[in-house]
Motif scaffolding. Structure first.
Motif, PDB file in Angstrom:
ATOM      1  N   VAL A   1      -5.472   1.734  -3.502  1.00  0.00           N
ATOM      2  CA  VAL A   1      -5.721   2.444  -2.244  1.00  0.00           C
ATOM      3  C   VAL A   1      -4.408   2.912  -1.631  1.00  0.00           C
ATOM      4  O   VAL A   1      -4.281   4.055  -1.181  1.00  0.00           O
ATOM      5  CB  VAL A   1      -6.496   1.551  -1.256  1.00  0.00           C
ATOM      6  CG1 VAL A   1      -6.654   2.252   0.097  1.00  0.00           C
ATOM      7  CG2 VAL A   1      -7.864   1.179  -1.815  1.00  0.00           C
ATOM      8  N   LEU A   2      -3.409   2.027  -1.630  1.00  0.00           N
ATOM      9  CA  LEU A   2      -2.137   2.353  -0.995  1.00  0.00           C
ATOM     10  C   LEU A   2      -1.455   3.544  -1.654  1.00  0.00           C
ATOM     11  O   LEU A   2      -0.666   4.246  -1.022  1.00  0.00           O
ATOM     12  CB  LEU A   2      -1.223   1.126  -1.041  1.00  0.00           C
ATOM     13  CG  LEU A   2      -0.089   1.030  -0.023  1.00  0.00           C
ATOM     14  CD1 LEU A   2      -0.601   1.158   1.405  1.00  0.00           C
ATOM     15  CD2 LEU A   2       0.660  -0.282  -0.206  1.00  0.00           C
ATOM     16  N   ALA A   3      -1.787   3.789  -2.924  1.00  0.00           N
ATOM     17  CA  ALA A   3      -1.174   4.897  -3.656  1.00  0.00           C
ATOM     18  C   ALA A   3      -1.888   6.228  -3.447  1.00  0.00           C
ATOM     19  O   ALA A   3      -1.414   7.260  -3.924  1.00  0.00           O
ATOM     20  CB  ALA A   3      -1.147   4.566  -5.149  1.00  0.00           C
TER      21      ALA A   3
ATOM     22  N   VAL B   1      -2.469   8.019   2.610  1.00  0.00           N
ATOM     23  CA  VAL B   1      -2.683   6.646   3.042  1.00  0.00           C
ATOM     24  C   VAL B   1      -1.353   6.053   3.509  1.00  0.00           C
ATOM     25  O   VAL B   1      -0.403   5.945   2.731  1.00  0.00           O
ATOM     26  CB  VAL B   1      -3.296   5.783   1.919  1.00  0.00           C
ATOM     27  CG1 VAL B   1      -3.317   4.313   2.318  1.00  0.00           C
ATOM     28  CG2 VAL B   1      -4.705   6.273   1.601  1.00  0.00           C
ATOM     29  N   ALA B   2      -1.301   5.661   4.777  1.00  0.00           N
ATOM     30  CA  ALA B   2      -0.100   5.034   5.323  1.00  0.00           C
ATOM     31  C   ALA B   2      -0.100   3.537   5.104  1.00  0.00           C
ATOM     32  O   ALA B   2       0.945   2.929   4.870  1.00  0.00           O
ATOM     33  CB  ALA B   2       0.028   5.339   6.812  1.00  0.00           C
TER      34      ALA B   2
ATOM     35  N   LEU C   1      -6.327  -9.795  -9.041  1.00  0.00           N
ATOM     36  CA  LEU C   1      -7.276  -8.682  -9.100  1.00  0.00           C
ATOM     37  C   LEU C   1      -7.300  -7.934  -7.762  1.00  0.00           C
ATOM     38  O   LEU C   1      -7.288  -6.692  -7.723  1.00  0.00           O
ATOM     39  CB  LEU C   1      -8.631  -9.272  -9.456  1.00  0.00           C
ATOM     40  CG  LEU C   1      -9.868  -8.459  -9.735  1.00  0.00           C
ATOM     41  CD1 LEU C   1     -10.880  -9.345 -10.468  1.00  0.00           C
ATOM     42  CD2 LEU C   1     -10.496  -7.916  -8.468  1.00  0.00           C
ATOM     43  N   SER C   2      -7.315  -8.679  -6.666  1.00  0.00           N
ATOM     44  CA  SER C   2      -7.358  -8.056  -5.341  1.00  0.00           C
ATOM     45  C   SER C   2      -6.113  -7.215  -5.076  1.00  0.00           C
ATOM     46  O   SER C   2      -6.187  -6.146  -4.456  1.00  0.00           O
ATOM     47  CB  SER C   2      -7.484  -9.127  -4.254  1.00  0.00           C
ATOM     48  OG  SER C   2      -8.668  -9.863  -4.404  1.00  0.00           O
ATOM     49  N   ALA C   3      -4.957  -7.708  -5.521  1.00  0.00           N
ATOM     50  CA  ALA C   3      -3.714  -6.971  -5.303  1.00  0.00           C
ATOM     51  C   ALA C   3      -3.756  -5.617  -5.998  1.00  0.00           C
ATOM     52  O   ALA C   3      -3.292  -4.610  -5.450  1.00  0.00           O
ATOM     53  CB  ALA C   3      -2.521  -7.788  -5.808  1.00  0.00           C
ATOM     54  N   VAL C   4      -4.317  -5.573  -7.183  1.00  0.00           N
ATOM     55  CA  VAL C   4      -4.431  -4.295  -7.905  1.00  0.00           C
ATOM     56  C   VAL C   4      -5.348  -3.347  -7.140  1.00  0.00           C
ATOM     57  O   VAL C   4      -5.050  -2.149  -6.991  1.00  0.00           O
ATOM     58  CB  VAL C   4      -4.952  -4.527  -9.335  1.00  0.00           C
ATOM     59  CG1 VAL C   4      -5.151  -3.188 -10.056  1.00  0.00           C
ATOM     60  CG2 VAL C   4      -3.978  -5.403 -10.127  1.00  0.00           C
TER      61      VAL C   4
END
Length: 352
Positions: A276-278, A282-283, A268-271
């Motif tokens: 956010v990363l997408a 956002v670098a 769940l955390s990875a999703v």
């Protein structure tokens, strides 16, 4: 090292798209095993997560990273840390904003150099507590002077809202990054700051992407926690959940994240982090970890790609959220408010 994705903040200055954060090593989150923390840094670095985040006010963390540097070089050779980038911060005390001078700024930067054991700081991120003391442009120019003197490679900001980021840019400050809180629960950078970053060539470095651990399986189906909460991080992010729309809507978001995670065979955390990363501009995301058992999941996150169905499922929940409470870090600047009372404002004048 694995093939962890990287990006450039400036020509020739490359960072991993995940940063190992240091706030949770700074006290207030439980005891710290120094040997284990250094071994954890080594594990992340060897895995390809080669950019670390800390601050002058994170008690003991600059020194801890300095120890890691010395031990790693002793074991693996002088060139073994060629890819390491350490991002620190310059956070003058709230009580000193009206009186801080150039000499004091240089003393704080020199202290970070000594603690980290380097001749030049990779990236210094400037934070200013109170806009009612309107000296942030003046003080930022002193940091730029230290950059020209060779003590700092790159300059960035931390928690500046769009208007003040614009002021710093208009004043000729060569900012390369802005560190902000950004998550499914807190999308304040999306409204205005990201557009300014796109125009100014500034990248976002994002903390809070898993809301201090709230965006995890641990809290799925859990009852709303009662005070006192376990640590400052949970206190801070529980307020964000309240602003988002409350515990029931938060649980609906966790359920949507869990369904997506199960489809992808991840957490769940990875999703939540991948979302956010997408986001535009956002670098990298900053993950605050105290133990290395999260590393495999973090590496899987960096390889994860969310599809249109995933994003639509999240959007269905996000459509029910309350409107964002102003610009970046706006509510936190009310020192007497719910968010402001969580902060510690005068840490640079204490020996640590």
């Amino acid at each position: 090292m694995s093939t962890v994705p990287r990006t450039e903040l400036a020509p020739g200055y490359s960072i991993s798209r995940m940063l190992k954060g240091g706030w949770q090593l700074a006290g207030g989150h439980g005891g710290i095993d120094r040997a284990a923390a250094i071994a954890d840094m080594s594990a992340y670095y060897q895995a390809g997560i080669t950019t670390f985040d800390c601050a002058d006010i994170y008690t003991g963390v600059e020194e801890l990273i300095g120890e890691f540097r010395r031990e790693h070089r002793a074991r693996h050779g002088a060139d073994s840390l060629a890819q390491l980038r350490v991002h620190t911060k310059f956070v003058p005390d709230l009580a000193l904003l009206s009186t801080i001078d150039k000499r004091q700024v240089e003393q704080i930067i020199d202290r970070s150099l000594r603690r980290l054991g380097v001749e030049r700081l990779d990236l210094v991120q400037f934070h200013w507590w109170d806009y009612r003391v309107p000296r942030y442009v003046e003080v930022a120019h002193w940091l730029a002077e230290l950059q020209r003197a060779g003590k700092i490679e790159l300059l960035g900001g931390t928690n500046f809202d769009t208007r003040r980021a614009h002021e710093l840019g208009d004043a000729g400050l060569p900012l390369r990054s802005m560190q902000v809180q950004y998550s499914l629960l807190d999308q304040r950078p999306r409204a205005r700051l990201a557009a300014w970053c796109a125009q100014a060539g500034v990248k976002l470095l994002c903390y809070g992407s898993v809301a201090g651990g709230f965006l995890s399986e641990r809290w799925l189906g859990a009852s709303e926690p009662a005070e006192p909460l376990e640590n400052r991080s949970l206190v801070k992010y529980k307020l964000i959940i309240d602003d988002f729309g409350g515990w029931d809507l938060f649980q609906a978001l966790l359920q949507a994240l869990q369904q997506i995670a199960q489809r992808h065979g991840t957490s769940l955390s990875a999703v939540a982090m991948r979302w956010v990363l997408a986001q535009p501009e956002v670098a990298a995301v900053i993950v605050g970890v105290r133990r290395g058992d999260h590393l495999p999941d973090h590496l899987r996150m960096l390889a994860l790609q969310l599809d249109a169905a995933d994003l639509a499922a999240l959007d269905a929940v996000l459509a029910q959220r309350r409107p964002d409470s102003g610009d970046v870090y706006e509510v936190e600047r009310d020192i007497e408010g719910r968010h402001g009372r969580v902060m510690k404002y005068d840490l640079n004048d204490k020996p640590h």
